[in-house]
Design a protein around this motif. Structure first.
Motif, mmCIF file in Angstrom:
data_model
loop_
_atom_site.group_PDB
_atom_site.id
_atom_site.type_symbol
_atom_site.label_atom_id
_atom_site.label_comp_id
_atom_site.label_asym_id
_atom_site.label_seq_id
_atom_site.Cartn_x
_atom_site.Cartn_y
_atom_site.Cartn_z
ATOM 1 N N ALA A 349 41.686 39.618 56.123
ATOM 2 C CA ALA A 349 42.906 40.415 56.031
ATOM 3 C C ALA A 349 43.041 41.147 54.697
ATOM 4 N N ALA A 350 42.008 41.074 53.866
ATOM 5 C CA ALA A 350 42.110 41.648 52.519
ATOM 6 C C ALA A 350 41.571 43.069 52.478
ATOM 7 N N ARG A 351 42.299 43.944 51.838
ATOM 8 C CA ARG A 351 41.788 45.292 51.578
ATOM 9 C C ARG A 351 40.713 45.203 50.497
ATOM 10 N N THR A 352 39.813 46.171 50.490
ATOM 11 C CA THR A 352 38.678 46.110 49.562
ATOM 12 C C THR A 352 39.131 46.019 48.111
ATOM 13 N N ASN A 353 39.958 46.947 47.651
ATOM 14 C CA ASN A 353 40.388 46.919 46.247
ATOM 15 C C ASN A 353 41.227 45.692 45.938
ATOM 16 N N GLN A 354 42.004 45.240 46.915
ATOM 17 C CA GLN A 354 42.791 44.024 46.739
ATOM 18 C C GLN A 354 41.872 42.841 46.466
ATOM 19 N N PHE A 359 39.346 38.736 42.898
ATOM 20 C CA PHE A 359 38.195 37.938 42.475
ATOM 21 C C PHE A 359 37.821 38.230 41.023
ATOM 22 N N GLY A 360 37.973 39.475 40.602
ATOM 23 C CA GLY A 360 37.654 39.810 39.218
ATOM 24 C C GLY A 360 38.621 39.217 38.220
#
Length: 396
Positions: A349-354, A359-360
């Motif tokens: 359910a996570a958007r890529t940038n999200q 994680f970063g």
């Protein structure tokens, strides 16, 4: 409980029973990577907090009990001591590093988001007799040099004022995953570990020794096993495999601009790998040199440190080289997850940038697990002492 440094007579015996998992308060929880490491080591996170709703959405998707789990979404300054469970053994804080990182403002613990550390300390103080026996602060290694060491000294003194003796060590995630990610861990304990390791070593290098030698600080150095050796390869086994026709690979014009921006040394490195008889992978960062955007490719089979994806300079590209070809694309959320030791994290359910941002901005799972298994869990399992054996050992 007295807040005077070294006064531990009123600490209740909170040693968990043989079938009870020690409870943890997880401050600055993000998407719960510290929780994954702690719970793999036998702890149970009973409360968590972070100010970003998007991170909680990922946390809730990952942990089935997140709705029942007491996760407070909001600024830590809005958290009151009445919201905290009173039976926790550990308080874990991966506090904001924005003002401590070499890539940040370097304003220190008294600046911007990094000031949140002080409300964490305030909450520990207000817990009084319910104060966790162990508190852990995780942050960038830059905390040790911030303001000439004054910020770390202030943090240690803050823990000392609450009755804690403090240990400081650094662990690079590269000991567990193919990502260069050194981090500092401040372990505060209401009871000093029985065994000590007083010589500089890979966990407590020379740049940390001045803090142990400072007579104004109450510190200890727990004897710990040697951590795994630094990894020198592994990225190529971590990358997400995708076909040559996958739309995430950059087109020829963009790849050509990538190669054109490389320095002579960088281009020579790329061409040698491109001519090899098999595929290898490297990561690359975009830098600005003399006002010009350039790319730099790592020489080894290791990822650079993952960062919060706020812009192109903080994002890493994956470069596939070999068989006379080069392909380039941005690193994927799954690769971020794997490089943080959380390859099974639910990303559905996570958007890529999200996902890249979350994680970063987190701590690597296997580092937390190693620290918890070798340091926190044995410390949590120690019965509280009594009489003269409660006396705090001063190091330095």
């Amino acid at each position: 409980m007295s807040a005077v440094a070294g006064s531990l007579e009123d600490v209740p015996n909170l040693t968990p029973g043989p079938d009870e998992r020690p409870k943890v308060l997880e401050f600055f929880a993000g998407i719960g990577l510290a929780r994954l490491g702690l719970e793999a080591a036998g702890f149970e996170v009973s409360w968590a907090n972070d100010y970003e709703p998007a991170k909680f959405e990922m946390y809730k998707k990952q942990f089935e009990n997140a709705d029942k789990h007491n996760y407070v979404v909001g600024d830590i300054h809005s958290v009151s001591v009445d919201q905290l469970p009173k039976n926790a053994t550990v308080a874990w804080a991966s506090s904001p590093c924005t003002d401590l990182s070499l890539a940040g403002s370097r304003g220190g613990l008294q600046s911007g988001e990094s000031m949140a550390f002080w409300h964490f300390v305030k909450l520990l103080a207000e817990l009084e007799e319910d104060r966790p026996r162990i508190a852990v602060l995780e942050n960038v290694v830059g905390l040790a040099s911030s303001h000439g060491g004054d910020d770390l000294t202030a943090a240690i003194k803050a823990f000392n004022s609450l009755g804690y003796s403090v240990d400081v060590l650094t662990i690079d995630a590269r000991r567990f995953v193919p990502q260069s990610r050194p981090r500092l861990f401040v372990v505060a304990s209401l009871e000093t570990p029985l065994s000590a390791d007083e010589k500089p070593n890979e966990l407590r290098p020379a740049f940390l020794q001045s803090f142990f030698a400072d007579p104004s600080l109450r510190t200890h150095r727990a004897a710990l096993p040697a951590p795994p050796p630094i990894m020198t390869t592994g990225l190529s086994d971590t990358v997400e495999q995708m076909g040559d026709d996958d739309s995430r690979w950059w087109d020829g014009e963009r790849v050509n601009k990538f190669e054109t921006s490389l320095s002579t040394i960088q281009l020579d490195r790329v061409n040698k790998l491109k001519s090899a008889g098999e595929f290898t992978y490297r990561t690359a960062y975009r830098r600005t040199r003399n006002g010009v955007a350039t790319w730099e490719v790592r020489p080894d089979d290791i990822s650079g440190c993952l960062r919060t994806a706020r812009g192109g300079s903080s994002k890493q590209a994956v470069v596939r080289l070999g068989l006379g070809d080069i392909k380039v694309r941005w690193m994927t959320p799954l690769e971020y997850a794997r490089l943080m030791g959380a390859g099974d994290f639910d990303l559905s359910a996570a958007r890529t940038n999200q996902a890249l941002f979350a994680f970063g901005d987190a701590v690597a799972v296997p580092v937390v697990r190693w620290l918890s298994e070798n340091y926190l869990r044995p410390l949590a399992g120690r019965p509280t002492t009594s009489d003269h054996s409660r006396e705090v050992v001063h190091d330095g």
